[in-house]
Write a protein that holds these residues in place. Structure first.
Motif, PDB file in Angstrom:
ATOM      1  N   LYS A  92       0.834  -1.198   0.000  1.00  0.00           N
ATOM      2  CA  LYS A  92       0.000   0.000   0.000  1.00  0.00           C
ATOM      3  C   LYS A  92       0.873   1.255   0.000  1.00  0.00           C
ATOM      4  N   THR A  93       0.241   2.365  -0.301  1.00  0.00           N
ATOM      5  CA  THR A  93       0.961   3.636  -0.316  1.00  0.00           C
ATOM      6  C   THR A  93       1.621   3.915   1.031  1.00  0.00           C
ATOM      7  N   LYS A  94       0.935   3.571   2.103  1.00  0.00           N
ATOM      8  CA  LYS A  94       1.496   3.850   3.430  1.00  0.00           C
ATOM      9  C   LYS A  94       2.776   3.052   3.673  1.00  0.00           C
ATOM     10  N   HIS A  95       2.851   1.853   3.115  1.00  0.00           N
ATOM     11  CA  HIS A  95       4.058   1.050   3.299  1.00  0.00           C
ATOM     12  C   HIS A  95       5.217   1.620   2.481  1.00  0.00           C
ATOM     13  N   ARG A  96       4.906   2.169   1.328  1.00  0.00           N
ATOM     14  CA  ARG A  96       5.943   2.830   0.520  1.00  0.00           C
ATOM     15  C   ARG A  96       6.486   4.060   1.265  1.00  0.00           C
ATOM     16  N   GLN A  97       5.579   4.802   1.905  1.00  0.00           N
ATOM     17  CA  GLN A  97       6.007   5.991   2.649  1.00  0.00           C
ATOM     18  C   GLN A  97       6.820   5.607   3.876  1.00  0.00           C
ATOM     19  N   ILE A  98       6.395   4.545   4.558  1.00  0.00           N
ATOM     20  CA  ILE A  98       7.135   4.062   5.727  1.00  0.00           C
ATOM     21  C   ILE A  98       8.558   3.689   5.334  1.00  0.00           C
ATOM     22  N   ALA A  99       8.697   2.960   4.230  1.00  0.00           N
ATOM     23  CA  ALA A  99      10.021   2.516   3.782  1.00  0.00           C
ATOM     24  C   ALA A  99      10.904   3.708   3.436  1.00  0.00           C
ATOM     25  N   TYR A 100      10.352   4.686   2.717  1.00  0.00           N
ATOM     26  CA  TYR A 100      11.136   5.858   2.319  1.00  0.00           C
ATOM     27  C   TYR A 100      11.552   6.663   3.552  1.00  0.00           C
ATOM     28  N   ASN A 101      10.622   6.906   4.458  1.00  0.00           N
ATOM     29  CA  ASN A 101      10.935   7.673   5.662  1.00  0.00           C
ATOM     30  C   ASN A 101      11.966   6.959   6.528  1.00  0.00           C
ATOM     31  N   ARG A 102      11.865   5.647   6.587  1.00  0.00           N
ATOM     32  CA  ARG A 102      12.823   4.887   7.386  1.00  0.00           C
ATOM     33  C   ARG A 102      14.237   5.090   6.856  1.00  0.00           C
ATOM     34  N   LEU A 103      14.413   5.016   5.547  1.00  0.00           N
ATOM     35  CA  LEU A 103      15.741   5.184   4.952  1.00  0.00           C
ATOM     36  C   LEU A 103      16.225   6.626   5.076  1.00  0.00           C
ATOM     37  N   ILE A 118      14.262   2.739  12.707  1.00  0.00           N
ATOM     38  CA  ILE A 118      12.928   2.874  13.308  1.00  0.00           C
ATOM     39  C   ILE A 118      11.967   2.050  12.459  1.00  0.00           C
ATOM     40  N   THR A 119      11.295   1.100  13.094  1.00  0.00           N
ATOM     41  CA  THR A 119      10.335   0.277  12.351  1.00  0.00           C
ATOM     42  C   THR A 119       8.897   0.556  12.772  1.00  0.00           C
ATOM     43  N   ASN A 120       8.729   1.324  13.828  1.00  0.00           N
ATOM     44  CA  ASN A 120       7.386   1.640  14.294  1.00  0.00           C
ATOM     45  C   ASN A 120       6.771   2.710  13.393  1.00  0.00           C
ATOM     46  N   PRO A 121       5.683   2.404  12.687  1.00  0.00           N
ATOM     47  CA  PRO A 121       5.086   3.365  11.742  1.00  0.00           C
ATOM     48  C   PRO A 121       4.680   4.680  12.382  1.00  0.00           C
ATOM     49  N   ASP A 122       4.111   4.613  13.589  1.00  0.00           N
ATOM     50  CA  ASP A 122       3.666   5.840  14.250  1.00  0.00           C
ATOM     51  C   ASP A 122       4.847   6.760  14.557  1.00  0.00           C
ATOM     52  N   HIS A 158      17.287   9.093  -6.069  1.00  0.00           N
ATOM     53  CA  HIS A 158      16.900   7.960  -6.919  1.00  0.00           C
ATOM     54  C   HIS A 158      17.302   6.632  -6.278  1.00  0.00           C
ATOM     55  N   LEU A 159      18.485   6.591  -5.664  1.00  0.00           N
ATOM     56  CA  LEU A 159      18.929   5.360  -5.000  1.00  0.00           C
ATOM     57  C   LEU A 159      18.016   5.014  -3.831  1.00  0.00           C
ATOM     58  N   ILE A 160      17.657   6.022  -3.043  1.00  0.00           N
ATOM     59  CA  ILE A 160      16.779   5.799  -1.893  1.00  0.00           C
ATOM     60  C   ILE A 160      15.409   5.335  -2.356  1.00  0.00           C
ATOM     61  N   GLU A 161      14.896   5.947  -3.410  1.00  0.00           N
ATOM     62  CA  GLU A 161      13.593   5.546  -3.941  1.00  0.00           C
ATOM     63  C   GLU A 161      13.630   4.112  -4.457  1.00  0.00           C
ATOM     64  N   ASP A 162      14.727   3.752  -5.098  1.00  0.00           N
ATOM     65  CA  ASP A 162      14.883   2.396  -5.625  1.00  0.00           C
ATOM     66  C   ASP A 162      14.905   1.382  -4.487  1.00  0.00           C
ATOM     67  N   LEU A 163      15.692   1.671  -3.458  1.00  0.00           N
ATOM     68  CA  LEU A 163      15.788   0.755  -2.326  1.00  0.00           C
ATOM     69  C   LEU A 163      14.488   0.719  -1.526  1.00  0.00           C
ATOM     70  N   SER A 164      13.860   1.878  -1.345  1.00  0.00           N
ATOM     71  CA  SER A 164      12.622   1.910  -0.562  1.00  0.00           C
ATOM     72  C   SER A 164      11.499   1.163  -1.271  1.00  0.00           C
ATOM     73  N   HIS A 165      11.547   1.095  -2.615  1.00  0.00           N
ATOM     74  CA  HIS A 165      10.546   0.314  -3.346  1.00  0.00           C
ATOM     75  C   HIS A 165      10.589  -1.151  -2.912  1.00  0.00           C
ATOM     76  N   GLU A 166      11.793  -1.710  -2.838  1.00  0.00           N
ATOM     77  CA  GLU A 166      11.917  -3.105  -2.403  1.00  0.00           C
ATOM     78  C   GLU A 166      11.608  -3.239  -0.918  1.00  0.00           C
ATOM     79  N   LEU A 167      12.051  -2.267  -0.136  1.00  0.00           N
ATOM     80  CA  LEU A 167      11.827  -2.331   1.301  1.00  0.00           C
ATOM     81  C   LEU A 167      10.352  -2.199   1.660  1.00  0.00           C
ATOM     82  N   SER A 168       9.565  -1.548   0.811  1.00  0.00           N
ATOM     83  CA  SER A 168       8.144  -1.358   1.110  1.00  0.00           C
ATOM     84  C   SER A 168       7.409  -2.701   1.187  1.00  0.00           C
ATOM     85  N   TYR A 169       7.869  -3.701   0.442  1.00  0.00           N
ATOM     86  CA  TYR A 169       7.264  -5.031   0.534  1.00  0.00           C
ATOM     87  C   TYR A 169       7.519  -5.638   1.911  1.00  0.00           C
TER      88      TYR A 169
END
Length: 336
Positions: A92-103, A118-122, A158-169
């Motif tokens: 979901k979009t929220k998981h993509r945002q979580i992954a990007y923010n985490r990185l 940080i893995t806690n979404p809140d 671009h690197l962060i976006e690429d990695l966060s795409h995989e991390l969002s799963y």
């Protein structure tokens, strides 16, 4: 792809799933009001379907695909994990945002010399909502570009976006895992519901130990995956290797989580009160958990459990030494 043998065309309402206990692929056919389970190997032997034939190859593909879905019917597409290695689902979009923010937070930590995960979404939402967050990240990306020898901070983006795409799963699967924790928390209420029934209380305690073993196992697996991005600059320098690792473990976690769907739904729908329905669910859950989280020599049926039976401690899953490098801050999941 469609089956060629007449068996698959003549039998109505046939579908395919894995046996919960043996994990062997089965064809389920209806005979009147009854359902009959036929093993793939038995079908091939009975109807002389060689493994190297069209139908034999299709059965093999379906057997692999059943690791990623609860069931398949004739005409359903084979999961893409088997055909191309791509996921057959999307976070979901929220998981993509979580992954990007985490990185992004990790980049900030690298710059300050205090990198952490940080893995806690809140908590991630709170950090990312700070008015200075974007400015700080923008500056950190510039410093990261210089450290990596890249022409501009846009390349780091671009690197962060690429990695966060995989991390969002992974973050989506982590979210699914929390439903197991919720079911476990609900199951703890059984101690109160059966406080006056010693025999049932023994059963409850055995069930909760298995539940907890499952949660600890998943927790260790997520921590192992987290270790691969624990040092963000190293991950960006070895992006292809890290992405391949995330894809491999994404698929493994997916196969382990998908089998929980039905049993978790029953737990969330079941009222927390003593009675036959609850005891049937306890028995079903025990049968689900025991072959997965209890050593084979200690796997006994619930009805055979006695007060003197002691479950041998499970051998912890080995965790990569890399995990020791992971530093969590706040919001770390609790498995107790």
């Amino acid at each position: 792809m469609e089956f060629e043998h007449y068996f698959f065309k003549k039998v109505e309402d046939i579908y395919f799933r894995l046996d919960p206990a043996s994990k062997q692929p089965l064809a389920i056919v209806s005979l009147g009001a009854e359902e009959v389970s036929l093993s793939f190997a038995g079908i091939q032997k009975e109807f002389n379907i060689p493994s190297d034939s069209h139908d034999g190859a299709l059965l093999a593909l379906m057997a692999k695909g059943l690791n990623f879905v609860k069931g398949l019917r004739i005409g359903d597409p084979i999961p893409k994990e088997i055909l191309s290695g791509d996921p057959s689902w999307e976070p979901k979009t929220k998981h993509r945002q979580i992954a990007y923010n985490r990185l992004a937070v990790q980049i900030l930590g690298w710059l300050s010399g205090d990198e952490h995960i940080i893995t806690n979404p809140d908590e991630l939402v709170q950090v990312a909502g700070d008015s200075t967050f974007r400015k700080q990240v923008n500056e950190a990306f510039g410093e990261a570009a210089r450290s990596l020898g890249l022409p501009s901070k846009e390349h780091v983006t671009h690197l962060i976006e690429d990695l966060s795409h995989e991390l969002s799963y992974i973050e989506a699967l982590r979210d699914e895992f929390t439903t197991i924790q919720r079911a476990y928390d609900k199951a703890k209420g059984l101690r109160k519901a059966y406080a006056g029934e010693r025999s049932q209380l023994t059963t409850v305690d055995s069930l909760l130990r298995l539940f907890n073993s499952a949660i600890e196992d998943f927790g260790e697996r997520f921590e192992t995956v987290d270790a691969q991005t624990g040092e963000i600059m190293s991950a960006l320098k070895n992006l292809d290797t890290v992405k391949a690792y995330l894809k491999e473990h994404r698929n493994e976690l997916r196969t382990r989580l998908v089998v929980w769907d039905d049993i978790l739904l029953k737990w969330f729908e079941q009222p927390m009160r003593a009675g036959r329905d609850m005891e049937d669910l306890m028995a079903e859950t025990y049968r689900f958990l025991a072959p997965r989280y209890m050593p084979v020599d200690k796997w006994v049926m619930m009805t055979q459990l006695q007060d003197t039976v002691k479950r041998a401690p499970l051998k912890s899953t080995d965790i990569r030494k890399d995990k020791e490098k992971v530093k969590y801050i706040g919001g770390r999941m609790s498995w107790s």
